[in-house]
Motif scaffolding. Structure first.
Motif, mmCIF file in Angstrom:
data_model
loop_
_atom_site.group_PDB
_atom_site.id
_atom_site.type_symbol
_atom_site.label_atom_id
_atom_site.label_comp_id
_atom_site.label_asym_id
_atom_site.label_seq_id
_atom_site.Cartn_x
_atom_site.Cartn_y
_atom_site.Cartn_z
ATOM 1 N N ALA A 474 -6.367 0.358 -5.628
ATOM 2 C CA ALA A 474 -5.123 1.058 -5.317
ATOM 3 C C ALA A 474 -5.394 2.122 -4.262
ATOM 4 C CB ALA A 474 -4.549 1.706 -6.576
ATOM 5 N N ASP A 475 -4.369 2.396 -3.466
ATOM 6 C CA ASP A 475 -4.499 3.520 -2.538
ATOM 7 C C ASP A 475 -3.141 4.140 -2.263
ATOM 8 O OD1 ASP A 475 -3.204 1.948 -0.660
ATOM 9 O OD2 ASP A 475 -4.669 2.285 0.919
ATOM 10 N N ILE A 476 -3.175 5.351 -1.743
ATOM 11 C CA ILE A 476 -1.962 6.087 -1.407
ATOM 12 C C ILE A 476 -1.463 5.609 -0.048
ATOM 13 C CG2 ILE A 476 -0.957 8.364 -1.008
ATOM 14 C CD1 ILE A 476 -1.905 7.905 -3.864
ATOM 15 N N VAL A 477 -0.182 5.293 0.026
ATOM 16 C CA VAL A 477 0.413 4.840 1.284
ATOM 17 C C VAL A 477 0.490 6.011 2.262
ATOM 18 C CG1 VAL A 477 2.471 3.835 2.345
ATOM 19 C CG2 VAL A 477 1.734 3.078 0.075
ATOM 20 N N GLU A 478 0.043 5.769 3.498
ATOM 21 C CA GLU A 478 0.063 6.767 4.582
ATOM 22 C C GLU A 478 -0.693 8.040 4.192
ATOM 23 O OE1 GLU A 478 4.189 7.244 5.638
ATOM 24 O OE2 GLU A 478 4.134 5.462 6.921
ATOM 25 N N TYR A 479 -1.818 7.844 3.551
ATOM 26 C CA TYR A 479 -2.670 8.970 3.145
ATOM 27 C C TYR A 479 -3.099 9.807 4.351
ATOM 28 C CZ TYR A 479 -7.019 11.222 1.567
ATOM 29 O OH TYR A 479 -8.019 12.117 1.295
ATOM 30 N N SER A 480 -3.375 9.141 5.472
ATOM 31 C CA SER A 480 -3.872 9.853 6.657
ATOM 32 C C SER A 480 -2.844 10.810 7.242
ATOM 33 C CB SER A 480 -4.303 8.847 7.733
ATOM 34 O OG SER A 480 -3.210 8.034 8.119
ATOM 35 N N LYS A 481 -1.574 10.657 6.840
ATOM 36 C CA LYS A 481 -0.524 11.527 7.371
ATOM 37 C C LYS A 481 -0.284 12.762 6.498
ATOM 38 C CE LYS A 481 1.940 7.799 9.754
ATOM 39 N NZ LYS A 481 3.242 7.098 9.914
ATOM 40 N N ASP A 516 -8.525 8.210 -0.626
ATOM 41 C CA ASP A 516 -7.317 7.902 -1.394
ATOM 42 C C ASP A 516 -7.455 6.624 -2.204
ATOM 43 O OD1 ASP A 516 -7.444 6.329 0.933
ATOM 44 O OD2 ASP A 516 -5.302 5.920 0.831
ATOM 45 N N ALA A 517 -8.604 5.956 -2.109
ATOM 46 C CA ALA A 517 -8.780 4.657 -2.762
ATOM 47 C C ALA A 517 -9.304 4.815 -4.184
ATOM 48 C CB ALA A 517 -9.736 3.790 -1.956
ATOM 49 N N ILE A 518 -8.783 3.983 -5.072
ATOM 50 C CA ILE A 518 -9.218 3.957 -6.469
ATOM 51 C C ILE A 518 -9.655 2.537 -6.797
ATOM 52 C CG2 ILE A 518 -8.552 4.341 -8.866
ATOM 53 C CD1 ILE A 518 -6.313 6.172 -7.826
ATOM 54 N N LYS A 549 3.505 7.293 -2.447
ATOM 55 C CA LYS A 549 3.635 5.926 -2.948
ATOM 56 C C LYS A 549 2.252 5.293 -3.025
ATOM 57 C CE LYS A 549 8.240 5.237 -0.942
ATOM 58 N NZ LYS A 549 9.055 4.405 -0.014
ATOM 59 N N MET A 550 2.132 4.284 -3.879
ATOM 60 C CA MET A 550 0.823 3.662 -4.079
ATOM 61 C C MET A 550 0.948 2.146 -4.095
ATOM 62 S SD MET A 550 -1.910 4.362 -7.175
ATOM 63 C CE MET A 550 -2.619 5.842 -6.447
ATOM 64 N N ARG A 551 -0.047 1.480 -3.519
ATOM 65 C CA ARG A 551 -0.172 0.023 -3.607
ATOM 66 C C ARG A 551 -1.206 -0.302 -4.676
ATOM 67 N NH1 ARG A 551 0.287 0.297 2.455
ATOM 68 N NH2 ARG A 551 -1.848 1.088 2.380
ATOM 69 N N ILE A 552 -0.900 -1.267 -5.536
ATOM 70 C CA ILE A 552 -1.818 -1.651 -6.613
ATOM 71 C C ILE A 552 -2.063 -3.156 -6.539
ATOM 72 C CG2 ILE A 552 -2.200 -1.730 -9.105
ATOM 73 C CD1 ILE A 552 -0.267 0.649 -9.347
ATOM 74 N N ALA A 553 -3.332 -3.543 -6.445
ATOM 75 C CA ALA A 553 -3.695 -4.961 -6.360
ATOM 76 C C ALA A 553 -4.650 -5.322 -7.492
ATOM 77 C CB ALA A 553 -4.342 -5.260 -5.014
ATOM 78 N N LEU A 583 -6.922 -7.632 -0.797
ATOM 79 C CA LEU A 583 -5.571 -7.907 -1.286
ATOM 80 C C LEU A 583 -4.711 -6.646 -1.279
ATOM 81 C CD1 LEU A 583 -3.373 -9.588 -2.709
ATOM 82 C CD2 LEU A 583 -4.618 -9.271 -4.856
ATOM 83 N N GLU A 584 -5.327 -5.512 -1.557
ATOM 84 C CA GLU A 584 -4.559 -4.262 -1.688
ATOM 85 C C GLU A 584 -3.764 -3.898 -0.426
ATOM 86 O OE1 GLU A 584 -3.941 -0.475 -0.436
ATOM 87 O OE2 GLU A 584 -6.062 -0.998 -0.285
ATOM 88 N N PRO A 585 -4.316 -4.000 0.800
ATOM 89 C CA PRO A 585 -3.536 -3.595 1.979
ATOM 90 C C PRO A 585 -2.298 -4.443 2.246
ATOM 91 C CG PRO A 585 -5.885 -3.639 2.492
ATOM 92 C CD PRO A 585 -5.710 -4.312 1.166
ATOM 93 N N VAL A 586 -2.229 -5.676 1.713
ATOM 94 C CA VAL A 586 -1.045 -6.514 1.948
ATOM 95 C C VAL A 586 -0.022 -6.373 0.823
ATOM 96 C CG1 VAL A 586 -2.420 -8.163 3.265
ATOM 97 C CG2 VAL A 586 -2.001 -8.599 0.847
ATOM 98 N N THR A 587 -0.295 -5.476 -0.126
ATOM 99 C CA THR A 587 0.626 -5.222 -1.235
ATOM 100 C C THR A 587 1.723 -4.256 -0.789
ATOM 101 O OG1 THR A 587 -1.178 -5.513 -2.822
ATOM 102 C CG2 THR A 587 0.789 -4.363 -3.605
ATOM 103 N N LEU A 588 2.950 -4.502 -1.222
ATOM 104 C CA LEU A 588 4.049 -3.599 -0.887
ATOM 105 C C LEU A 588 3.900 -2.279 -1.643
ATOM 106 C CD1 LEU A 588 7.186 -5.951 -0.910
ATOM 107 C CD2 LEU A 588 6.055 -4.935 1.077
ATOM 108 N N PRO A 589 4.316 -1.162 -1.056
ATOM 109 C CA PRO A 589 4.243 0.133 -1.741
ATOM 110 C C PRO A 589 4.995 0.118 -3.074
ATOM 111 C CG PRO A 589 4.698 0.452 0.590
ATOM 112 C CD PRO A 589 4.798 -1.021 0.342
ATOM 113 N N ASN A 590 4.402 0.776 -4.067
ATOM 114 C CA ASN A 590 4.977 0.878 -5.417
ATOM 115 C C ASN A 590 5.202 -0.486 -6.062
ATOM 116 O OD1 ASN A 590 4.868 3.625 -5.228
ATOM 117 N ND2 ASN A 590 7.077 3.954 -5.179
ATOM 118 N N HIS A 591 4.358 -1.446 -5.701
ATOM 119 C CA HIS A 591 4.372 -2.772 -6.309
ATOM 120 C C HIS A 591 2.996 -3.071 -6.888
ATOM 121 C CE1 HIS A 591 8.142 -3.275 -4.246
ATOM 122 N NE2 HIS A 591 8.272 -4.532 -4.630
#
Length: 657
Positions: A474-481, A516-518, A549-553, A583-591
């Motif tokens: 999992a990671d936080i969407v747009e963490y770098s911002k 931001d990665a877990i 927001k977070m992506r979870i794979a 797989l995680e980077p192609v996951t939609l946010p909060n999915h």
């Protein structure tokens, strides 16, 4: 109910050269997959074809159909409304003269909103869906739009209008007498449905009995009618007597899906015979008889010499579908599980792979002495069969060809059949010992004729151990911002996630983080899914007070467990860990996205845990996203979106509406 509006061809070999630029070949392959009740593979091909032939509505329609059949209604709706923006005019029937669409497009739009209604129970969705089908009835004189308009009239409590539409549907169908065989099924099934609305149950039974004679082994047709029947029952649209429901269910019986497992041919160094080559023929006869007895139409298995390949050959002889799953790369599999029985078995293995409807490798890496890969492949076979069975509204059977008194090995046929279903599912046995003893009585020269010693061959392997784990990335969407001012909020957010993990995960779990990665891993896919859904719910709740927001794979597969030499913390290594990360980077946010391997292993584990995997007993819903290209060109993977069921969905399933 939806009918095919473009007649392609009878069900045949689903294999397609994906380099082909022949549009007809793509159409045939996709339609065959849909007809055989396999929308997962159909979607993957249709998505590729839609990109290859972007102007062809046929492929757009097949993508939408496949998405609907696999539960991904959000994506189906998005594609449909992007492609045909004027469809929304149908919401108001006053616009009927301004919106010109063909029958299939309208039907797909109606199906999308019928699925939305099934999830929400919202009256506005109900009326919109009814208007879509009513538009198709008015403009196309479509009998299947008419019957669906009748159903949705019942859902909106317009019962007299529903009966009127049902009667008009009967009239339209009865006037169409010179129809092709394929069309005949839909006509008869639609008349059966109209008679259900009109409470003419005996007439309905006769219609469905006539309809089923025109399926030509198309699994999608009977399934569609069965779904409609269950909608009337489960949503209390019509009070159908239980005995009538049972009779209709028997008429529309889905195809039998079989999981197979069995012994290999004995190796030359085996001290006591178990499956000597001399009993190959009686074993094959027994398998053939059992396939006929249970009417097996779809099989999932491995492809080792002996029982596996005999099962595959018997299934292919009767025109059934075969899906093969191998535990590691082909070269090593031949060496460990095929070649010791002789060159002929290798040739039979190659032929089986060529003729199978699908061949999957749970890992394409080497064997390396990891017997856990055999067990992992067995679990994937079970899970894929359960997944396919649920798609077809049926339950899988297990067919095991074993000597019940032989020693159980990790990943072997004996261990594979133990605990199967624990009362939930059927298991059929063919007793190898009984067949062998009869052969000994008739001819007392039973010996092994294998060409190589398996024990010697396997001892040459690197015994580096791999075990199967469930992974969460999992990671936080747009963490770098995230700016310096907001980092305290971010750190508080991460602390809450850590607290959430401690509260909800009761088994051994290992967590690694960087930036931001877990990365979380544990042994159980059931526990991992439970945590992933709780984490996703927590993040959505927190989004009301922050914008994070977070992506979870999720993925599951074999990996090496070791201590990180720098951090001195436990970690996992291997290609499946990398696959989960990609797989995680192609996951939609909060999915929550999960690989097909994770889902298959999840289903298998639920059976092993004595948990029924029927949807009514689970709080989650699967929606097939499709086959996606993983991040950094790490290949393709079949992916599912997993979410909690809505309250309305749960109430419907438990008849609480």
């Amino acid at each position: 109910m939806q009918k095919n509006v473009k007649n392609i061809c009878d069900r045949g070999n689903n294999i397609l050269d994906e380099k082909s630029t022949n549009q007809r070949e793509w159409e045939v392959a996709i339609e065959n997959l849909l007809r055989s009740g396999n929308p997962f593979q159909a979607l993957s091909l249709a998505q590729k074809a839609m990109n290859l032939f972007p102007k062809e509505d046929f492929f757009v329609h097949r993508v939408i159909r496949s998405l609907i059949n696999t539960g991904n209604i959000v994506e189906a709706r998005s594609i449909l409304e992007d492609r045909y923006p004027n469809l929304l005019l149908i919401k108001d029937l006053a616009n009927v003269d301004y919106a010109k669409f063909d029958e299939e497009t309208v039907g797909l739009f109606g199906r999308v909103y019928k699925e939305i209604w099934k999830t929400s129970g919202n009256l506005e969705d109900t009326l919109f869906c009814r208007n879509i089908y009513y538009y198709g009835y008015l403009t196309q004189k479509s009998y299947w739009c008419a019957i669906n308009a009748a159903m949705m009239s019942l859902a909106s409590n317009e019962r007299e209008e529903a009966r009127k539409l049902a009667q008009e549907t009967l009239t339209m169908c009865q006037q169409r007498t010179d129809t092709a065989d394929e069309e005949r099924f839909w006509l008869e099934a639609t008349m059966g449905e109209a008679n259900l609305i009109l409470e003419r149950y005996n007439e309905a039974i006769l219609c469905y009995q006539r309809a089923i004679k025109h399926t030509n082994n198309r699994f999608d047709q009977a399934k569609s009618s069965l779904q409609q029947l269950f909608l009337y029952r489960d949503y209390n649209l019509v009070t159908i007597p239980k005995d009538i429901v049972n009779q209709l269910t028997a008429i529309l019986q889905p195809p039998v899906v079989v999981i197979f497992s069995g012994h290999m041919i004995d190796a030359v160094d085996r001290e006591e015979p178990r499956f000597p080559a001399e009993i190959e023929e009686p074993i094959k006869v027994a398998i053939k008889d059992k396939i006929k007895e249970i009417d097996a139409k779809i099989g999932y298995c491995s492809a080792a010499n002996g029982a596996d390949l005999l099962f595959i050959e018997c299934m292919l002889e009767v025109g059934a579908e075969v899906n093969i799953v191998l535990p590691f790369n082909k070269k090593d599999f031949i060496r460990t599980s095929v070649a010791h029985a002789g060159k002929t078995w290798v040739e039979r293995f190659e032929k089986a792979l060529h003729l199978a409807s699908s061949v999957r490798y749970v890992t394409k890496e080497d064997y390396l002495g990891s017997d856990s890969l055999f067990e992992y492949a067995n679990n994937i076979i079970k899970g894929l069969a359960i997944l396919r069975s649920e798609e077809l509204l049926t339950e899988p059977k297990f067919l095991s060809v074993v000597d019940p008194l032989s020693h159980s090995l990790v990943g072997g046929a004996i261990s594979n059949s133990r605990n199967w279903g624990k009362g939930f599912y059927t298991i059929e046995y063919i007793d190898v010992r009984e067949i062998r003893e009869k052969a000994i009585e008739a001819k007392d020269n039973i010996t092994s004729t294998s060409k190589e010693k398996v024990s010697k061959m396997l001892s040459m392997e690197d015994n580096s151990s791999r075990e199967v784990y469930a992974f969460l990335f999992a990671d936080i969407v747009e963490y770098s911002k995230i700016g310096e001012r907001d980092f305290p909020k971010y750190l508080a957010f991460i602390q809450e996630i850590a607290k959430n993990l401690e509260e909800h995960v009761k088994e051994e779990v290992i967590v690694n983080t960087w930036g931001d990665a877990i990365f979380i891993f544990m042994k159980s896919t059931v526990s991992m899914l439970d945590y992933a859904l709780k984490l996703n719910s927590f993040i959505k709740e927190q989004s009301t007070t922050n914008s994070l927001k977070m992506r979870i794979a999720l993925h599951a597969g074999p990996a090496f467990y070791a201590e990180d030499p720098f951090t001195k913390r436990a970690n996992l290594y291997g290609t499946h860990v990398t696959m989960a990360a990609r797989l995680e980077p192609v996951t939609l946010p909060n999915h929550v996205y999960a690989s097909e391997l994770f889902v298959a292993h999840l289903f298998s584990e639920q059976v092993e845990r004595d948990q029924c995997v029927a949807r009514i007993d689970q709080d989650y819903k699967l929606e097939f996203v499709g086959t996606k290209e993983l991040h950094k060109n790490y290949g393709q993977q079949a992916i599912y979106h997993i979410r909690r069921k809505t309250r309305f969905e749960r109430d419907i399933e438990h008849n609480n509406i």
